[in-house]
Design a protein around this motif. Structure first.
Motif, PDB file in Angstrom:
ATOM      1  N   GLY A  10      12.226  14.882   7.006  1.00  0.00           N
ATOM      2  CA  GLY A  10      10.798  14.938   7.297  1.00  0.00           C
ATOM      3  C   GLY A  10      10.437  16.045   8.267  1.00  0.00           C
ATOM      4  O   GLY A  10      11.290  16.799   8.733  1.00  0.00           O
ATOM      5  N   ASN A  11       9.163  16.125   8.561  1.00  0.00           N
ATOM      6  CA  ASN A  11       8.666  17.103   9.518  1.00  0.00           C
ATOM      7  C   ASN A  11       9.086  16.736  10.936  1.00  0.00           C
ATOM      8  O   ASN A  11       9.197  15.552  11.278  1.00  0.00           O
ATOM      9  CB  ASN A  11       7.140  17.190   9.451  1.00  0.00           C
ATOM     10  CG  ASN A  11       6.664  17.935   8.223  1.00  0.00           C
ATOM     11  OD1 ASN A  11       7.229  18.963   7.853  1.00  0.00           O
ATOM     12  ND2 ASN A  11       5.625  17.431   7.575  1.00  0.00           N
ATOM     13  N   ALA A  12       9.312  17.758  11.730  1.00  0.00           N
ATOM     14  CA  ALA A  12       9.603  17.572  13.156  1.00  0.00           C
ATOM     15  C   ALA A  12       8.395  18.081  13.930  1.00  0.00           C
ATOM     16  O   ALA A  12       8.153  19.290  14.008  1.00  0.00           O
ATOM     17  CB  ALA A  12      10.859  18.337  13.555  1.00  0.00           C
ATOM     18  N   LEU A  13       7.619  17.157  14.471  1.00  0.00           N
ATOM     19  CA  LEU A  13       6.378  17.500  15.154  1.00  0.00           C
ATOM     20  C   LEU A  13       6.336  16.817  16.517  1.00  0.00           C
ATOM     21  O   LEU A  13       6.712  15.649  16.641  1.00  0.00           O
ATOM     22  CB  LEU A  13       5.169  17.030  14.348  1.00  0.00           C
ATOM     23  CG  LEU A  13       5.038  17.540  12.912  1.00  0.00           C
ATOM     24  CD1 LEU A  13       3.984  16.743  12.164  1.00  0.00           C
ATOM     25  CD2 LEU A  13       4.695  19.022  12.907  1.00  0.00           C
ATOM     26  N   VAL A  14       5.870  17.521  17.505  1.00  0.00           N
ATOM     27  CA  VAL A  14       5.595  16.889  18.787  1.00  0.00           C
ATOM     28  C   VAL A  14       4.183  16.325  18.718  1.00  0.00           C
ATOM     29  O   VAL A  14       3.211  17.057  18.547  1.00  0.00           O
ATOM     30  CB  VAL A  14       5.718  17.894  19.953  1.00  0.00           C
ATOM     31  CG1 VAL A  14       5.290  17.231  21.267  1.00  0.00           C
ATOM     32  CG2 VAL A  14       7.153  18.402  20.062  1.00  0.00           C
ATOM     33  N   GLY A  62       7.586  13.331  16.958  1.00  0.00           N
ATOM     34  CA  GLY A  62       7.007  12.587  15.860  1.00  0.00           C
ATOM     35  C   GLY A  62       7.280  13.189  14.503  1.00  0.00           C
ATOM     36  O   GLY A  62       8.263  13.886  14.283  1.00  0.00           O
ATOM     37  N   GLY A  63       6.347  12.946  13.598  1.00  0.00           N
ATOM     38  CA  GLY A  63       6.551  13.152  12.185  1.00  0.00           C
ATOM     39  C   GLY A  63       6.707  11.769  11.575  1.00  0.00           C
ATOM     40  O   GLY A  63       7.306  10.865  12.189  1.00  0.00           O
ATOM     41  N   SER A  64       6.173  11.558  10.397  1.00  0.00           N
ATOM     42  CA  SER A  64       6.155  10.230   9.777  1.00  0.00           C
ATOM     43  C   SER A  64       7.552   9.628   9.667  1.00  0.00           C
ATOM     44  O   SER A  64       7.805   8.509  10.122  1.00  0.00           O
ATOM     45  CB  SER A  64       5.505  10.318   8.395  1.00  0.00           C
ATOM     46  OG  SER A  64       5.558   9.086   7.716  1.00  0.00           O
ATOM     47  N   ALA A  65       8.483  10.345   9.054  1.00  0.00           N
ATOM     48  CA  ALA A  65       9.833   9.806   8.887  1.00  0.00           C
ATOM     49  C   ALA A  65      10.530   9.626  10.230  1.00  0.00           C
ATOM     50  O   ALA A  65      11.268   8.650  10.427  1.00  0.00           O
ATOM     51  CB  ALA A  65      10.660  10.712   7.980  1.00  0.00           C
ATOM     52  N   ALA A  66      10.302  10.551  11.151  1.00  0.00           N
ATOM     53  CA  ALA A  66      10.917  10.424  12.479  1.00  0.00           C
ATOM     54  C   ALA A  66      10.442   9.151  13.176  1.00  0.00           C
ATOM     55  O   ALA A  66      11.235   8.434  13.800  1.00  0.00           O
ATOM     56  CB  ALA A  66      10.591  11.644  13.330  1.00  0.00           C
TER      57      ALA A  66
END
Length: 336
Positions: A10-14, A62-66
């Protein structure tokens, strides 16, 4: 031999979370309840506007999967995450944040120039979340960041719907699916957001091509996918694409079904102040229950209680101790 419970892609987002009013959303032409992608300049402008409203409420990796894997790991599961961040301050924060909750990642061998992705989460008084995301380097998630050995060693591969906005990431998903099928790793997908179904339907269909073992979606996503306004009718259609389907219904709980049986999971009455991450928490908790051998009912009950607990505070995570207490409370109620 399987040594990992769940591996996610998934995406890796703060994630940075702010409290806003409906007037703020209208003033800035922000469509309520939806995630939209924006460029870096637009995000910086929005951050400046949000900063005038007050302090940042919460920040975390964050990120949905994270989010789902964090919930899974804090319940006690063994999780691994394939993602991509830059060698900047946000990227360093992200690496350490996931490490602190016990999630191993594919980041250990990465050295990437660029900008780590960031998601601005704006929460209105009715607890609805509106998100504006600059993907940064996570938009270039590719097969390079996919750990084939970890996929082969996992019981479940969990795929985030948000990835379908990137052609490169879509290629990475196809590669990961192939590795999973060759190694008897079960496929799980989450739609992540109604906008993904509405505007990137081909990408959702690509993930579902050939079928998946487990699918998560909310009522709106299910309706958009099937053209059926009734969740029960939508469920019948989705079971042609997935062996097991979980449709979350907000305060009304969830419907979970496979080819043999169906269960309705009651909602848990709470005063919601922030719905950000509720679906991610539901998925993470249910996956934990299933990996521990729980029935659909028990895994669904744990997921429903965890999601309800989450929306009573700001942010997409619960304290680990509270999650452990949830397991005891839900299981004790089941045996009482």
């Amino acid at each position: 031999m399987k040594t990992i419970d769940v591996i996610g892609i998934g995406n890796a987002l703060v994630d940075q979370e702010f409290e806003v009013t409906d007037d703020f959303l209208q003033k800035h032409n922000l469509k309520k309840g939806m995630m939209e992608l924006i460029d870096e300049d637009a995000q910086n402008t929005l951050i400046a506007e949000l900063s005038e409203l007050g302090e940042l409420k919460k920040q975390c990796g964050g990120g949905s999967a994270a989010n789902s894997l964090v919930a899974f790991a804090q319940f006690g599961g063994n999780a691994y995450y394939c993602c991509k961040v830059a060698d900047d301050e946000a990227g360093l924060f992200y690496r350490q944040d996931l490490e602190d909750v016990g999630i191993e990642t594919s980041l250990k061998n990465q050295q990437n120039p660029g900008i780590t992705g960031r998601c601005l989460v704006m929460v209105t008084p009715d607890a609805e979340r509106t998100m504006r995301t600059h993907l940064g380097i996570t938009a270039d998630l590719s097969t390079t960041e996919i750990d084939d050995h970890a996929i082969a060693a996992a019981n479940y591969l969990y795929i985030e719907g948000y990835l379908i906005t990137s052609d490169i990431a879509r290629g990475a998903i196809q590669h990961a699916k192939k590795v999973a099928r060759e190694n008897n790793t079960k496929l799980v997908m989450t739609c992540s957001d109604p906008a993904m179904v509405k505007f990137f339907r081909d990408g959702i269909d690509e993930i579902l091509d050939g079928g998946v073992d487990l699918m998560f979606c909310n009522r709106e996503e299910a309706e958009l996918l099937t053209g059926k306004e009734d969740p029960q009718a939508a469920l019948s259609v989705l079971l042609e694409k997935a062996d097991t389907v979980a449709i979350t219904l907000g305060k009304d709980g969830a419907i979970i079904a496979n080819k043999e049986r169906q269960v309705h999971i009651p909602g848990v009455p709470v005063k919601a102040i922030d719905t950000n991450g509720a679906g991610d928490m539901f998925a993470g908790a249910m996956l934990y229950g299933l990996t521990q051998g729980m029935s659909l009912e028990n895994a669904g009950r744990l997921a429903s209680h965890a999601a309800a607990e989450l929306v009573t505070e700001f942010g997409a995570r619960l304290d680990k101790a509270r999650q452990q207490q949830l397991i005891e409370r839900v299981m004790n109620a089941e045996t009482a």
